[in-house]
Enzyme design. Sequence first.
Site, PDB file in Angstrom:
ATOM      1  CG  ASP A 153      -2.044   0.977   1.128  1.00 18.77           C
ATOM      2  OD1 ASP A 153      -2.322   1.452   0.013  1.00 18.77           O
ATOM      3  OD2 ASP A 153      -2.660   1.286   2.169  1.00 18.77           O
TER       4      ASP A 153
ATOM      5  CG  LEU B 212       9.453 -17.108  -4.531  1.00 23.71           C
ATOM      6  CD1 LEU B 212       9.043 -17.156  -3.062  1.00 23.71           C
ATOM      7  CD2 LEU B 212      10.127 -15.754  -4.816  1.00 23.71           C
TER       8      LEU B 212
ATOM      9  CG  HIS C 121       0.248   2.426  -9.354  1.00 28.01           C
ATOM     10  ND1 HIS C 121      -0.033   1.867  -8.136  1.00 28.01           N
ATOM     11  CD2 HIS C 121      -0.840   3.174  -9.671  1.00 28.01           C
ATOM     12  CE1 HIS C 121      -1.235   2.240  -7.729  1.00 28.01           C
ATOM     13  NE2 HIS C 121      -1.742   3.051  -8.651  1.00 28.01           N
TER      14      HIS C 121
HETATM   15  C1  FPP Z   1      -1.791   0.106  -3.439  1.00 27.71           C
HETATM   16  O1  FPP Z   1      -1.336   1.430  -3.407  1.00 27.71           O
HETATM   17  C2  FPP Z   1      -1.248  -0.571  -4.596  1.00 27.71           C
HETATM   18  C3  FPP Z   1      -1.988  -1.100  -5.594  1.00 27.71           C
HETATM   19  C4  FPP Z   1      -3.466  -1.077  -5.649  1.00 27.71           C
HETATM   20  C5  FPP Z   1      -1.327  -1.726  -6.734  1.00 27.71           C
HETATM   21  C6  FPP Z   1      -0.101  -2.508  -6.445  1.00 27.71           C
HETATM   22  C7  FPP Z   1       0.753  -2.488  -7.627  1.00 27.71           C
HETATM   23  C8  FPP Z   1       2.117  -2.467  -7.622  1.00 27.71           C
HETATM   24  C9  FPP Z   1       2.921  -2.574  -6.392  1.00 27.71           C
HETATM   25  C10 FPP Z   1       2.881  -2.308  -8.865  1.00 27.71           C
HETATM   26  C11 FPP Z   1       2.535  -3.243  -9.888  1.00 27.71           C
HETATM   27  C12 FPP Z   1       2.738  -4.628  -9.495  1.00 27.71           C
HETATM   28  C13 FPP Z   1       2.725  -5.606 -10.395  1.00 27.71           C
HETATM   29  C14 FPP Z   1       2.918  -6.997  -9.933  1.00 27.71           C
HETATM   30  C15 FPP Z   1       2.585  -5.321 -11.817  1.00 27.71           C
HETATM   31  P1  FPP Z   1      -2.408   2.593  -3.506  1.00 27.71           P
HETATM   32  O2  FPP Z   1      -2.442   3.064  -4.906  1.00 27.71           O
HETATM   33  O3  FPP Z   1      -3.696   2.126  -2.935  1.00 27.71           O
HETATM   34  O4  FPP Z   1      -1.745   3.670  -2.600  1.00 27.71           O
HETATM   35  P2  FPP Z   1      -2.484   4.818  -1.798  1.00 27.71           P
HETATM   36  O5  FPP Z   1      -2.982   4.186  -0.533  1.00 27.71           O
HETATM   37  O6  FPP Z   1      -1.362   5.759  -1.554  1.00 27.71           O
HETATM   38  O7  FPP Z   1      -3.565   5.383  -2.665  1.00 27.71           O
END
Ligand code: FPP
Length: 224
Positions: free
Chosen positions: A12, A122, A29
């Site tokens: 997150d 893994l 992201h």
């Molecule tokens: C949460 O941060 C993250 C996500 C919903 C997406 C996770 C994606 C990645 C770590 C990168 C891509 C990964 C792959 C495997 C392609 P948020 O956007 O909810 O953060 P916020 O709480 O700051 O809004």
Amino acid sequence: MNPIRHVAIIMDGNGRWGLKQNKSRNFGHKAGLKTVEKIIKETIRNKIRFLTLYAFSTENWKRPKKEINFLFNLLENFLINRLDELHKQNIKLKIIGIKNFSTKLNNLLNDSEKKTARNDKLQINLALNYGSKSELINAFKNLHKSKDKLNEKNLIKYLQTNNIPDPDLLIRTGNTKRLSNFLLWQLAYSEIFFEKKLWPEFNEKDYSKIIRNYKSIKRNFGNI
Ligand code: FPP
């Protein structure tokens, strides 16, 4: 010392990190994906067999289309560019969640799972369009259809994590303390670590520190 077979992570804080850099949420992201790569390496270094990453929840569809498209493009490119290397490193990829994406992405995900199915160093479980409550409802429905007795042993056969040990450790970055419909059954006895850093700031050292802390905890599983 606690053995550690399975780490689950709620990654997150990408969006907030991007905005903190005076850039976009999508910039966050992109940076988050770099952290994913670092954490995979460190997981292998620690000889951990299972890593489950929450990449997209059933609730994440509420986000703007532009952000959703960006995330899935990022995933597509990641698989196109990195899958061979993951395969060479003996990594198995498994998707948990419902694969109802574009035909291109669905095919790519199926091919990636097939190609790496026999790897055993893994296993990365990528939670995509995943929601724990609907996973449980489906499991109960399927168990009911099977006419088997309702008990824990029979129910877990119908979870998407069948044959995967429950997470020993859950890490959530981003300074938020909630489970967000992630592995609600499987996390029943996991040790939970909430990390203040946003996902793109989280690094190998932070991860190793949590693993060290985890190893020193006395896990009772209800005993004394
Ligand atoms: C949460 O941060 C993250 C996500 C919903 C997406 C996770 C994606 C990645 C770590 C990168 C891509 C990964 C792959 C495997 C392609 P948020 O956007 O909810 O953060 P916020 O709480 O700051 O809004």
